[in-house]
Design a protein around this motif. Structure first.
Motif, PDB file in Angstrom:
ATOM      1  N   LEU A 108      82.786 -27.437  94.569  1.00  9.20           N
ATOM      2  CA  LEU A 108      84.074 -27.454  95.270  1.00  9.20           C
ATOM      3  C   LEU A 108      84.634 -28.867  95.348  1.00  9.20           C
ATOM      4  CD1 LEU A 108      83.418 -24.946  98.205  1.00  9.20           C
ATOM      5  CD2 LEU A 108      85.129 -24.693  96.405  1.00  9.20           C
ATOM      6  N   ALA A 109      83.773 -29.831  95.662  1.00 12.50           N
ATOM      7  CA  ALA A 109      84.218 -31.224  95.766  1.00 12.50           C
ATOM      8  C   ALA A 109      84.713 -31.738  94.420  1.00 12.50           C
ATOM      9  CB  ALA A 109      83.073 -32.095  96.287  1.00 12.50           C
ATOM     10  N   THR A 110      84.005 -31.391  93.370  1.00 15.25           N
ATOM     11  CA  THR A 110      84.403 -31.825  92.024  1.00 15.25           C
ATOM     12  C   THR A 110      85.754 -31.237  91.638  1.00 15.25           C
ATOM     13  OG1 THR A 110      82.071 -31.991  91.378  1.00 15.25           O
ATOM     14  CG2 THR A 110      83.690 -31.877  89.608  1.00 15.25           C
ATOM     15  N   ASP A 111      85.925 -29.941  91.892  1.00 12.90           N
ATOM     16  CA  ASP A 111      87.209 -29.291  91.600  1.00 12.90           C
ATOM     17  C   ASP A 111      88.344 -29.924  92.405  1.00 12.90           C
ATOM     18  OD1 ASP A 111      85.916 -27.594  89.893  1.00 12.90           O
ATOM     19  OD2 ASP A 111      85.835 -25.900  91.274  1.00 12.90           O
ATOM     20  N   ALA A 112      88.060 -30.213  93.684  1.00  8.84           N
ATOM     21  CA  ALA A 112      89.084 -30.795  94.558  1.00  8.84           C
ATOM     22  C   ALA A 112      89.499 -32.178  94.072  1.00  8.84           C
ATOM     23  CB  ALA A 112      88.572 -30.868  95.996  1.00  8.84           C
ATOM     24  N   LEU A 119      88.975 -33.472 100.829  1.00  9.85           N
ATOM     25  CA  LEU A 119      87.610 -32.953 100.917  1.00  9.85           C
ATOM     26  C   LEU A 119      87.153 -32.722 102.352  1.00  9.85           C
ATOM     27  CD1 LEU A 119      85.884 -35.352  98.333  1.00  9.85           C
ATOM     28  CD2 LEU A 119      86.882 -33.129  97.902  1.00  9.85           C
ATOM     29  N   ASP A 120      88.018 -33.008 103.327  1.00 15.04           N
ATOM     30  CA  ASP A 120      87.592 -33.005 104.727  1.00 15.04           C
ATOM     31  C   ASP A 120      86.918 -31.705 105.144  1.00 15.04           C
ATOM     32  OD1 ASP A 120      88.817 -35.416 104.689  1.00 15.04           O
ATOM     33  OD2 ASP A 120      90.515 -34.876 105.954  1.00 15.04           O
ATOM     34  N   SER A 121      87.449 -30.571 104.711  1.00 12.98           N
ATOM     35  CA  SER A 121      86.940 -29.279 105.174  1.00 12.98           C
ATOM     36  C   SER A 121      85.562 -28.947 104.615  1.00 12.98           C
ATOM     37  CB  SER A 121      87.919 -28.165 104.782  1.00 12.98           C
ATOM     38  OG  SER A 121      88.000 -28.049 103.369  1.00 12.98           O
ATOM     39  N   LEU A 122      85.070 -29.718 103.647  1.00 11.91           N
ATOM     40  CA  LEU A 122      83.769 -29.430 103.043  1.00 11.91           C
ATOM     41  C   LEU A 122      82.608 -30.033 103.832  1.00 11.91           C
ATOM     42  CD1 LEU A 122      84.601 -29.918  99.248  1.00 11.91           C
ATOM     43  CD2 LEU A 122      84.657 -27.831 100.613  1.00 11.91           C
ATOM     44  N   HIS A 123      82.901 -30.925 104.780  1.00 10.50           N
ATOM     45  CA  HIS A 123      81.875 -31.527 105.659  1.00 10.50           C
ATOM     46  C   HIS A 123      80.749 -32.166 104.830  1.00 10.50           C
ATOM     47  CE1 HIS A 123      83.913 -29.673 109.023  1.00 10.50           C
ATOM     48  NE2 HIS A 123      83.829 -28.505 108.410  1.00 10.50           N
ATOM     49  N   VAL A 153      77.304 -27.052 108.260  1.00 10.97           N
ATOM     50  CA  VAL A 153      78.237 -27.362 107.178  1.00 10.97           C
ATOM     51  C   VAL A 153      79.326 -26.304 107.052  1.00 10.97           C
ATOM     52  CG1 VAL A 153      78.459 -27.609 104.665  1.00 10.97           C
ATOM     53  CG2 VAL A 153      76.587 -28.734 105.875  1.00 10.97           C
ATOM     54  N   THR A 154      78.936 -25.034 107.151  1.00  9.32           N
ATOM     55  CA  THR A 154      79.893 -23.945 106.911  1.00  9.32           C
ATOM     56  C   THR A 154      80.563 -23.437 108.175  1.00  9.32           C
ATOM     57  OG1 THR A 154      78.260 -22.154 107.153  1.00  9.32           O
ATOM     58  CG2 THR A 154      78.476 -23.179 104.972  1.00  9.32           C
ATOM     59  N   GLY A 155      79.909 -23.647 109.330  1.00  6.47           N
ATOM     60  CA  GLY A 155      80.435 -23.095 110.577  1.00  6.47           C
ATOM     61  C   GLY A 155      80.040 -21.654 110.789  1.00  6.47           C
ATOM     62  N   PHE A 156      79.212 -21.118 109.884  1.00  5.10           N
ATOM     63  CA  PHE A 156      78.808 -19.723 109.965  1.00  5.10           C
ATOM     64  C   PHE A 156      77.304 -19.614 109.770  1.00  5.10           C
ATOM     65  CE2 PHE A 156      83.224 -19.750 108.755  1.00  5.10           C
ATOM     66  CZ  PHE A 156      83.771 -18.739 109.533  1.00  5.10           C
ATOM     67  N   PRO A 157      76.685 -18.584 110.340  1.00  5.33           N
ATOM     68  CA  PRO A 157      75.238 -18.417 110.174  1.00  5.33           C
ATOM     69  C   PRO A 157      74.878 -18.145 108.722  1.00  5.33           C
ATOM     70  CG  PRO A 157      76.203 -16.464 111.185  1.00  5.33           C
ATOM     71  CD  PRO A 157      77.278 -17.510 111.155  1.00  5.33           C
ATOM     72  N   PRO A 158      73.643 -18.474 108.333  1.00  7.68           N
ATOM     73  CA  PRO A 158      73.265 -18.323 106.927  1.00  7.68           C
ATOM     74  C   PRO A 158      73.113 -16.886 106.463  1.00  7.68           C
ATOM     75  CG  PRO A 158      71.396 -19.065 108.233  1.00  7.68           C
ATOM     76  CD  PRO A 158      72.587 -19.131 109.121  1.00  7.68           C
ATOM     77  N   VAL A 159      72.977 -15.944 107.376  1.00 10.48           N
ATOM     78  CA  VAL A 159      72.888 -14.536 107.006  1.00 10.48           C
ATOM     79  C   VAL A 159      74.138 -13.837 107.511  1.00 10.48           C
ATOM     80  CG1 VAL A 159      71.604 -12.380 107.223  1.00 10.48           C
ATOM     81  CG2 VAL A 159      70.380 -14.562 107.088  1.00 10.48           C
ATOM     82  N   ILE A 160      74.960 -13.352 106.588  1.00  9.25           N
ATOM     83  CA  ILE A 160      76.266 -12.802 106.929  1.00  9.25           C
ATOM     84  C   ILE A 160      76.269 -11.294 106.742  1.00  9.25           C
ATOM     85  CG2 ILE A 160      78.700 -12.779 106.263  1.00  9.25           C
ATOM     86  CD1 ILE A 160      78.441 -15.706 105.578  1.00  9.25           C
ATOM     87  N   PRO A 161      76.655 -10.539 107.773  1.00  9.91           N
ATOM     88  CA  PRO A 161      76.731  -9.088 107.625  1.00  9.91           C
ATOM     89  C   PRO A 161      77.940  -8.677 106.799  1.00  9.91           C
ATOM     90  CG  PRO A 161      77.565  -9.734 109.771  1.00  9.91           C
ATOM     91  CD  PRO A 161      77.046 -10.988 109.109  1.00  9.91           C
TER      92      PRO A 161
END
Length: 367
Positions: A108-112, A119-123, A153-161
């Motif tokens: 994502l960073a490379t594409d950006a 890149l701010d939102s990528l933390h 980093v993502t703001g979300f848990p690593p296991v997503i329902p």
């Protein structure tokens, strides 16, 4: 490591950097494949060597083009792989997810950077420091530390329902006159016809409808929910009036393909325009590919000229598209990738609707 080179990297040689980006695009699927293999057969020395080599090569390519962020992300992964290779730590589920997330963020960073996007939102500083910290963790703490870093980093848990829950019922549509309800049923049948064109689209309509309704609700119902529902059903129906070889194409589109594709909002909006009572939905459908910075289509509208319903549709449609594109990577990664891409596009989407959308995704996951 200079933190500025992570937070705000500079491309010193664009040609070399684009070669790095191409190589990364080729190697990322190989890394995903090898991680998947090692989860099933952790004692496979050949796959372990292949994965270590792929990470090492990305690091070497980054060093050649003086891309310090690439080195900063891959070096700790290489260190963790060395510990795994020596039998010091296992390739736990969370460590595997963390490696995949790190490579994904590097993509994502490379594409950006190639597209001159922020890149701010990528933390990235959080990711790099966290990766360094995890490399130092004892065996017993690797799993928990990896999970904590993924969420940081993502703001979300690593296991997503499964986020594709049922759409919110629209009681107003049922209680109003027969024509509205009949129209919506017809619109939905067209959307399901669109879905039937590809097995990958299965469930797409109801996923988008649920997210659109809930995002609108999180934004204080700024958009008429009945009009929004109609727009969800019809916003991509115009695709069916284009050659399937274009909109079901695998791989990059040609310039000519893109010109054809830009006609689809107008086709669907044209149908709606000829039906009394659906003027607001018509506007949403016509504008759902416009962008606040004026870079969208078909009319290059700017932020104040785009209706709120179209802004909601733009976010959710893009989220669904990224999910579809990366679904082969697994549910967890496709969701996290889609969230990251939506939040990274500060010019493509209306910022006032990003926060409500994030709230909906977070509540869905936490529930």
């Amino acid at each position: 490591m200079n933190i500025h080179s992570i937070d705000a990297p500079v491309i010193l040689d664009r040609e070399l950097f684009e070669e790095f980006a191409d190589a990364l695009t080729d190697r990322a699927p190989e890394i995903e494949r090898d991680v998947a293999k090692l989860r099933k057969m952790p004692d496979d020395p050949e796959t372990t060597a292949d994965l270590f080599r792929a990470i090492h090569n990305i690091k070497g390519d980054a060093a050649i083009c003086k891309f310090e962020l690439g080195v900063a992300i891959t070096h700790p992964i290489e260190t963790m792989m060395a510990r795994f290779r020596e039998g010091e730590i296992p390739l736990s589920d969370m460590l595997a997810e963390l490696i995949l997330l790190a490579v994904d963020r590097l993509e994502l960073a490379t594409d950006a950077l190639i597209s001159n996007k922020p890149l701010d939102s990528l933390h990235l500083p959080t990711l790099v420091q966290g990766l360094l910290d995890v490399t130092q963790e004892p065996r017993a703490k690797i799993e928990a530390s990896s999970a904590e870093l993924i969420e940081a980093v993502t703001g979300f848990p690593p296991v997503i329902p499964d986020i594709a829950g049922p759409a919110r019922k629209n009681s107003k549509a049922k209680s109003e006159n027969y024509n509205i309800n009949s129209d919506l049923q017809f619109f939905r049948s067209l959307a399901l016809q669109f879905e039937s064109r590809s097995p990958l689209f299965k469930g797409r309509t109801m996923r988008i409808l649920r997210l659109a309704h809930e995002t609108n609700k999180a934004g204080n119902n700024a958009v008429d929910p009945i009009q929004l529902e109609a727009a969800v059903y019809l916003h991509d129906v115009g695709m069916m009036l284009l050659p399937e070889s274009i909109w079901l194409k695998v791989g990059k589109m040609s310039a000519e393909d893109k010109v054809f594709l830009r006609n689809h909002p107008g086709f669907a909006a044209g149908l709606l325009l000829r039906m009394p009572g659906w003027e607001a939905a018509t506007e949403m459908v016509a504008q759902h590919h416009e962008m606040p910075d004026g870079g969208g289509y078909p009319n290059g509208l700017t932020n104040s000229q785009i209706c709120p319903g179209a802004k909601i549709l733009a976010i959710i449609d893009a989220f669904e598209a990224v999910m579809l594109k990366h679904i082969h990577r697994g549910k967890n990664r496709s969701v996290l990738r889609a969230i990251a891409e939506v939040n990274a596009c500060d010019n493509q989407f209306a910022p006032e609707w990003i926060a409500p959308f994030n709230t909906v995704i977070r509540k869905t996951i936490e529930a």
